[in-house]
Scaffold this motif. Structure first.
Motif, PDB file in Angstrom:
ATOM      1  N   HIS A  58      39.476  28.863   2.046  1.00 14.16           N
ATOM      2  CA  HIS A  58      38.655  30.036   2.015  1.00 14.16           C
ATOM      3  C   HIS A  58      37.028  29.604   2.483  1.00 14.16           C
ATOM      4  CE1 HIS A  58      37.653  28.377  -2.008  1.00 14.16           C
ATOM      5  NE2 HIS A  58      36.625  29.032  -2.119  1.00 14.16           N
ATOM      6  N   MET A  59      36.821  28.369   2.477  1.00 13.40           N
ATOM      7  CA  MET A  59      35.423  28.111   2.804  1.00 13.40           C
ATOM      8  C   MET A  59      35.318  27.820   4.544  1.00 13.40           C
ATOM      9  SD  MET A  59      33.907  27.830   0.102  1.00 13.40           S
ATOM     10  CE  MET A  59      32.482  26.873   0.222  1.00 13.40           C
ATOM     11  N   PRO A  61      34.494  28.426   7.805  1.00 14.29           N
ATOM     12  CA  PRO A  61      33.614  29.530   8.811  1.00 14.29           C
ATOM     13  C   PRO A  61      34.463  30.414   9.595  1.00 14.29           C
ATOM     14  CG  PRO A  61      33.204  27.260   9.309  1.00 14.29           C
ATOM     15  CD  PRO A  61      34.207  27.183   8.211  1.00 14.29           C
ATOM     16  N   ALA A  64      34.835  34.300   9.313  1.00 17.69           N
ATOM     17  CA  ALA A  64      33.869  35.429   9.448  1.00 17.69           C
ATOM     18  C   ALA A  64      34.248  36.018  10.652  1.00 17.69           C
ATOM     19  CB  ALA A  64      32.385  34.794   9.548  1.00 17.69           C
ATOM     20  N   TYR A  71      36.766  37.988   4.801  1.00 22.45           N
ATOM     21  CA  TYR A  71      35.308  37.022   4.821  1.00 22.45           C
ATOM     22  C   TYR A  71      34.343  37.906   3.975  1.00 22.45           C
ATOM     23  CZ  TYR A  71      31.136  34.814   6.034  1.00 22.45           C
ATOM     24  OH  TYR A  71      29.778  34.131   5.915  1.00 22.45           O
ATOM     25  N   GLN A  72      34.212  39.365   4.025  1.00 19.20           N
ATOM     26  CA  GLN A  72      33.302  40.133   3.224  1.00 19.20           C
ATOM     27  C   GLN A  72      33.906  40.147   1.625  1.00 19.20           C
ATOM     28  OE1 GLN A  72      33.291  43.586   2.056  1.00 19.20           O
ATOM     29  NE2 GLN A  72      35.675  43.526   2.503  1.00 19.20           N
ATOM     30  N   PHE A  74      35.590  37.482   0.199  1.00 16.93           N
ATOM     31  CA  PHE A  74      35.450  36.498  -0.293  1.00 16.93           C
ATOM     32  C   PHE A  74      33.818  36.439  -0.700  1.00 16.93           C
ATOM     33  CE2 PHE A  74      39.571  34.894   0.919  1.00 16.93           C
ATOM     34  CZ  PHE A  74      40.014  34.238  -0.358  1.00 16.93           C
ATOM     35  N   GLN A  75      32.878  37.017   0.228  1.00 16.15           N
ATOM     36  CA  GLN A  75      31.568  36.680  -0.104  1.00 16.15           C
ATOM     37  C   GLN A  75      31.118  37.517  -1.057  1.00 16.15           C
ATOM     38  OE1 GLN A  75      29.314  34.794   1.920  1.00 16.15           O
ATOM     39  NE2 GLN A  75      31.603  34.082   2.553  1.00 16.15           N
ATOM     40  N   THR A  76      31.700  38.697  -1.337  1.00 14.63           N
ATOM     41  CA  THR A  76      31.378  39.848  -2.467  1.00 14.63           C
ATOM     42  C   THR A  76      31.785  39.088  -3.600  1.00 14.63           C
ATOM     43  OG1 THR A  76      31.448  41.475  -0.877  1.00 14.63           O
ATOM     44  CG2 THR A  76      31.427  42.122  -3.043  1.00 14.63           C
ATOM     45  N   ASN A  77      33.057  38.711  -3.851  1.00 17.80           N
ATOM     46  CA  ASN A  77      33.682  38.126  -4.972  1.00 17.80           C
ATOM     47  C   ASN A  77      34.954  37.461  -5.000  1.00 17.80           C
ATOM     48  OD1 ASN A  77      34.360  37.529  -7.805  1.00 17.80           O
ATOM     49  ND2 ASN A  77      33.954  39.628  -8.557  1.00 17.80           N
ATOM     50  N   ALA A  78      34.933  36.246  -4.902  1.00 17.35           N
ATOM     51  CA  ALA A  78      36.287  35.580  -4.641  1.00 17.35           C
ATOM     52  C   ALA A  78      37.132  35.782  -5.690  1.00 17.35           C
ATOM     53  CB  ALA A  78      35.888  33.885  -4.466  1.00 17.35           C
ATOM     54  N   SER A 115      34.830  45.245  -2.966  1.00 17.68           N
ATOM     55  CA  SER A 115      34.965  44.882  -1.467  1.00 17.68           C
ATOM     56  C   SER A 115      36.206  45.566  -0.799  1.00 17.68           C
ATOM     57  CB  SER A 115      35.202  43.475  -1.166  1.00 17.68           C
ATOM     58  OG  SER A 115      36.206  43.073  -1.942  1.00 17.68           O
TER      59      SER A 115
END
Ligand SMILES: [Cu+2]
Length: 219
Positions: A58-59, A61, A64, A71-72, A74-78, A115
């Motif tokens: 999940h890291m 890049p 995206a 991606y959004q 995971f960015q919002t709340n994994a 999300s």
């Protein structure tokens, strides 16, 4: 004198150990039951699909550009992905359509999952218009019922957050016993392209309801 003091110390120690063991197993039980509810796994619910495809990476890049909606998320709340089986509400009293507002259907109105309400280019599962929905009931709650909805032709999942009016309820099942496999035949004729399969699972152990959005492409 000395030996009775040792005895007393030993029994205190035993009592203490028993308390520690009991609370540890209570914790373990809570963690177990909390992590074991369920969701739609085929076609995969949004959070399950993101977890399945990116959970181990999940890291990365590349997500995206390759999979912007995951991606959004995971960015919002994994935790949305790590807790893919816990998208639930309690005490809904069967009033899903009354109490979950438009644009909040995919999260079930649960703040940890917002999300998933975002419209966009979610990864889709290709399907024929007659398909089998597989639901994973990890916790063996059983079901009072499942309701399965599919979006109407003309709905655009890439620009429009889901509303009740976008959906047609195509299946209402009966009871499933705890441990019974959940494979629900679904027919959604007259649809092509990106659609959303929306599922309501009313668990049987108490008033606990699960919601999920699965992105599919017909035709
Ligand atoms: Cu549960």
């Amino acid at each position: 004198m000395h030996s009775s003091r040792t005895k007393r110390a030993r029994s205190l120690l035993l009592a203490f150990a028993a308390v520690v063991l009991a609370s540890a197993s209570a914790l373990f039980f809570t963690a177990q039951s909390a992590s074991a509810h369920g969701t739609a796994t085929s076609p995969a619910a949004r959070q399950y699909s993101c977890w399945e495809r990116w959970g181990g990476d999940h890291m990365n890049p590349d997500m995206a550009t390759e999979d912007p909606m995951c991606y959004q998320a995971f960015q919002t709340n994994a935790n949305t992905m790590w807790s893919w089986m816990s998208l639930l509400r309690e005490g809904m009293q069967g009033q899903h359509e009354q109490r979950i507002p438009d644009n909040r259907l995919c999260s079930g109105g649960n703040a940890e999952y917002t999300s998933l309400d975002e419209p966009g280019d979610w990864h889709t599962t290709p399907l024929s218009n007659n398909f089998t929905l597989h639901y994973e009931d990890q916790a063996r709650h059983g079901a009072d019922y499942y309701w399965v909805y599919v979006t109407r032709q003309g709905y655009d999942a890439t620009t429009d957050a889901l509303d009740w009016g976008d959906l047609e309820r195509v299946v209402e099942t009966g009871v499933y016993q705890p441990g019974q496999a959940v494979d629900i035949p679904v027919s959604a004729p007259g649809r092509t392209g990106h659609h959303v399969v929306y599922v309501v699972w009313q668990a049987s152990h108490f008033d606990q309801t699960f919601y999920s959005c699965s992105d599919v492409s017909f035709g």
